[in-house]
Scaffold this motif. Structure first.
Motif, mmCIF file in Angstrom:
data_model
loop_
_atom_site.group_PDB
_atom_site.id
_atom_site.type_symbol
_atom_site.label_atom_id
_atom_site.label_comp_id
_atom_site.label_asym_id
_atom_site.label_seq_id
_atom_site.Cartn_x
_atom_site.Cartn_y
_atom_site.Cartn_z
ATOM 1 N N CYS A 115 0.821 -1.207 0.000
ATOM 2 C CA CYS A 115 0.000 0.000 0.000
ATOM 3 C C CYS A 115 0.858 1.261 0.000
ATOM 4 O O CYS A 115 0.420 2.323 -0.446
ATOM 5 C CB CYS A 115 -0.927 -0.006 1.214
ATOM 6 S SG CYS A 115 -2.288 -1.196 1.107
ATOM 7 N N SER A 116 2.090 1.147 0.499
ATOM 8 C CA SER A 116 2.990 2.298 0.549
ATOM 9 C C SER A 116 3.740 2.497 -0.764
ATOM 10 O O SER A 116 4.430 3.509 -0.926
ATOM 11 C CB SER A 116 4.007 2.116 1.687
ATOM 12 O OG SER A 116 3.351 2.023 2.936
ATOM 13 N N THR A 117 3.594 1.564 -1.688
ATOM 14 C CA THR A 117 4.288 1.666 -2.975
ATOM 15 C C THR A 117 3.286 1.589 -4.120
ATOM 16 O O THR A 117 2.923 2.617 -4.699
ATOM 17 C CB THR A 117 5.342 0.551 -3.095
ATOM 18 O OG1 THR A 117 4.741 -0.733 -2.824
ATOM 19 C CG2 THR A 117 6.478 0.772 -2.106
ATOM 20 N N THR A 118 2.799 0.395 -4.406
ATOM 21 C CA THR A 118 1.849 0.220 -5.503
ATOM 22 C C THR A 118 0.577 1.019 -5.267
ATOM 23 O O THR A 118 -0.042 1.516 -6.209
ATOM 24 C CB THR A 118 1.505 -1.275 -5.671
ATOM 25 O OG1 THR A 118 2.714 -2.018 -5.844
ATOM 26 C CG2 THR A 118 0.589 -1.506 -6.855
ATOM 27 N N GLY A 119 0.164 1.157 -4.012
ATOM 28 C CA GLY A 119 -1.079 1.869 -3.696
ATOM 29 C C GLY A 119 -1.020 3.370 -3.878
ATOM 30 O O GLY A 119 -2.056 4.042 -3.886
ATOM 31 N N LYS A 120 0.188 3.916 -4.014
ATOM 32 C CA LYS A 120 0.326 5.363 -4.185
ATOM 33 C C LYS A 120 -0.165 5.790 -5.578
ATOM 34 O O LYS A 120 -0.122 5.000 -6.511
ATOM 35 C CB LYS A 120 1.790 5.780 -4.000
ATOM 36 C CG LYS A 120 2.312 5.646 -2.589
ATOM 37 C CD LYS A 120 3.623 6.387 -2.387
ATOM 38 C CE LYS A 120 4.701 5.990 -3.349
ATOM 39 N NZ LYS A 120 5.997 6.631 -3.062
ATOM 40 N N PRO A 121 -0.588 7.048 -5.699
ATOM 41 C CA PRO A 121 -0.594 8.111 -4.687
ATOM 42 C C PRO A 121 -1.853 8.129 -3.818
ATOM 43 O O PRO A 121 -1.898 8.796 -2.802
ATOM 44 C CB PRO A 121 -0.513 9.384 -5.535
ATOM 45 C CG PRO A 121 -1.249 9.019 -6.781
ATOM 46 C CD PRO A 121 -0.928 7.575 -7.049
#
Length: 597
Positions: free
Chosen positions: A192-198
């Motif tokens: 969530c902190s990578t792919t889920g961004k922004p």
């Protein structure tokens, strides 16, 4: 009897934090006119953020037979109003008396991650006639949620399924389960902190409050009318403190203390559950139900033949020692664990008839774990547990499609909004400590935030709101707290009312999660305030319409009638057969897949 709400499932609604270190500036001091204190003003910074966004034109179209729908593009970052946007879905049910319409009433069902459009669509089935006559009922799916642009932390369902392995328990209890749950929490938090961004870093409650203020303007209201349940109380309090001079009528029911939710100062290194103590509320409700069982007698409570609290503890210990393996000709073989038992009990406590779940499910477990129980009685208990599992979806085959982001919407708000401990590996010891403090439910509520560990969830919202939470609003905030709420501890309502200088606390002695619809007194008081700005008297305490063991509901009566006298004589205690109808809330609350507030 008033129409039931919370659980909002009764109305058909498809329905518990470290970010950047930026601190919102304090709002301007309250103005005074002839010695009378008026409200604080919206800060210059927030005015610049939201007021420079052009008022959206909502292109309403007819949907769901009696509602209207629209979507609107709003700034992903309000510091960049001409930058990237996110699509937000809105639904309204128009006031039945348009000529006498007061304005729009915004609803939020909680979660976080609950669908505002769903609760607005269900409004005709649970809101009072006065509200339906005089308000357009408006629901907004918060950014990342439901029909709005959805947050996705994984590129595919395959990747998500593999990452989630370990979260498919109500809460971890064994060492192996804890290890798997921590590992899965780390995988999800990092995704969530990578792919889920922004989007995952732009879902804080503050951003949703800003969206709501722009949409307030879009529907033509000068000030906000709002009714928020559970986590929706956090959204309501954020709005009240961010835009204090823009409040007409704001009601929060099932209240979380925003300072406990957020985690101010040193408390930010504690588990969110250590601050909010949801488990304390659940334990309090369970103990009171078991206390009332004995005086009610066997006609109303099947545990009255012994010490109900001791019998509940026996059922729990038997499942802790060895899970039940249940075979069913229609649904195959499945395992019923201690964690399943506790989550079913908590699910029951969400509704006013939770005492039925506590009494009968406990007796079912005692029967199924007793080798000496009569065969016929064991069979009835087995069928009852199977029916509960079917109702909750526990025995359904899992499909890979479509992408289900319910957990990710919950985390997108909670992990971005509030402060949490650093190391996900510290959760097992912390959860065990919470369970000693608040038996049965401490672990369940503690594990909810495991993916939010600061070393795991690294995406931040630099514009999250960090307070202050004590602004004076243009009109009072009505704070409604339920003594026996198993999710939003009554203490949260007391603390929030003390924080808000222009508020009124309404206490309710009702059962279930939140008060609206389960107490005619509380329901009428909420409606009166929203309609006429008439506050209940100071110190007012309402009583719930349904009290434990005052009656046996229709489904419980059918169960009792189905148990023969010979069975009772053989077992020395009443046994439960298959219910004709299940209580309003029987689903377990697997924290890995379902949000709880």
């Amino acid at each position: 009897m008033p129409r039931p709400i919370r659980t909002l499932a009764a109305a058909g609604v498809a329905g518990v934090l470290l970010a950047g270190m930026a601190v919102a500036p304090a709002a301007a001091a309250p103005t005074t006119i002839a010695g009378a204190t008026v409200s604080h003003r919206t800060s210059v910074k927030e005015r610049l953020r939201v007021d420079r966004v052009p008022t959206p034109k909502l292109d309403w179209y007819k949907c769901y037979d009696y509602a209207e729908c629209a979507t609107v593009d709003l700034p992903l970052d309000y510091d960049k109003p001409k930058g990237a946007t996110t699509e937000v879905a809105v639904l309204r049910v128009k006031a039945r008396d348009q000529k006498r319409k007061i304005g729009s009433l915004f609803l939020n069902p909680g979660g976080p991650g609950g669908s505002g459009t769903s609760i607005a669509l269900a409004a005709p089935y649970f809101l009072g006639d006065g509200l339906l006559d005089r308000f357009d009922i408006v629901g907004v799916d918060p950014r990342g949620v439901g029909a709005s642009d959805q947050v996705r932390c994984f590129k595919s369902v395959k990747d998500q399924t593999r990452a989630y392995e370990g979260l498919n328990v109500a809460f971890p209890y064994t060492k192996a389960e804890e290890k798997a749950y921590v590992a899965a929490s780390i995988r999800v938090g990092k995704a969530c902190s990578t792919t889920g961004k922004p989007l995952s870093g732009a879902m804080s409650t503050a951003e949703v409050a800003r969206d709501m203020d722009v949409l307030r303007r879009a529907v033509g209201d000068k000030k906000l009318n709002y009714l928020g349940f559970s986590y929706g109380s956090v959204l309501g309090q954020y709005y009240a403190n961010m835009f204090p001079d823009r409040v007409r009528a704001l009601v929060i029911d099932g209240v979380l203390d925003p300072t406990a939710w957020f985690g101010t100062g040193k408390s930010g290194d504690l588990l969110q559950e250590d601050r909010m103590r949801s488990a304390q509320g659940a334990t309090k409700a369970l103990r009171e139900i078991l206390k009332r069982c004995k005086p009610a007698g066997l006609e109303l409570c099947p545990l009255a033949y012994g010490d109900p609290a001791a019998l509940f503890e026996t059922a729990a210990k038997r499942l802790q020692a060895k899970p039940l393996v249940i075979e069913d000709p229609d649904f195959g073989t499945f395992t019923f664990t201690y964690a399943d038992f506790i989550s079913y009990i908590l699910g029951g406590l969400y509704g006013p008839y939770g005492y039925v779940d506590v009494a009968y499910l406990t007796q079912d477990v005692l029967t199924l774990t007793d080798p000496a129980a009569a065969k016929a009685t064991r069979e009835r208990a087995r069928v009852a547990v199977v029916q509960r599992a079917v109702k909750a979806g526990e025995t359904r085959r899992a499909f890979d499609f479509p992408y289900e982001n319910g957990l990710e919407t919950f985390l997108g708000v909670d992990c971005t909004d509030a402060n949490h401990p650093k190391d996900a590996g510290s959760w097992p010891a912390r959860a065990a400590k919470a369970d000693k403090r608040d038996p049965y439910f401490g672990r369940l509520w503690s594990w909810a935030s495991a993916p939010c560990a600061r070393d795991t969830w690294t995406v931040r919202d630099e514009d999250r709101f960090t307070g202050p939470f004590n602004r004076r609003t243009a009109n009072p905030v009505l704070v409604v707290g339920n003594y026996w709420d198993p999710a939003t501890n009554y203490n949260g309502a007391v603390a929030s009312a003390k924080l808000l200088p222009n508020s009124r606390l309404l206490s309710s002695d009702n059962w279930g999660h939140t008060a609206y619809g389960t107490s005619a007194c509380a329901t009428d008081a909420i409606d009166a305030y929203l309609l006429r700005l008439t506050l209940p008297k100071k110190g007012k305490v309402c009583k719930g319409d349904i009290q434990p063991f005052d009656e046996l509901p229709e489904f419980g009566a059918a169960v009792r009638a189905d148990v023969s006298k010979s069975d009772l004589a053989a077992q020395g205690a009443p046994r439960r057969g298959a219910p004709k109808q299940l209580p309003p809330v029987v689903a377990p609350l697997p924290i890995g897949t379902l949000t709880g507030r």
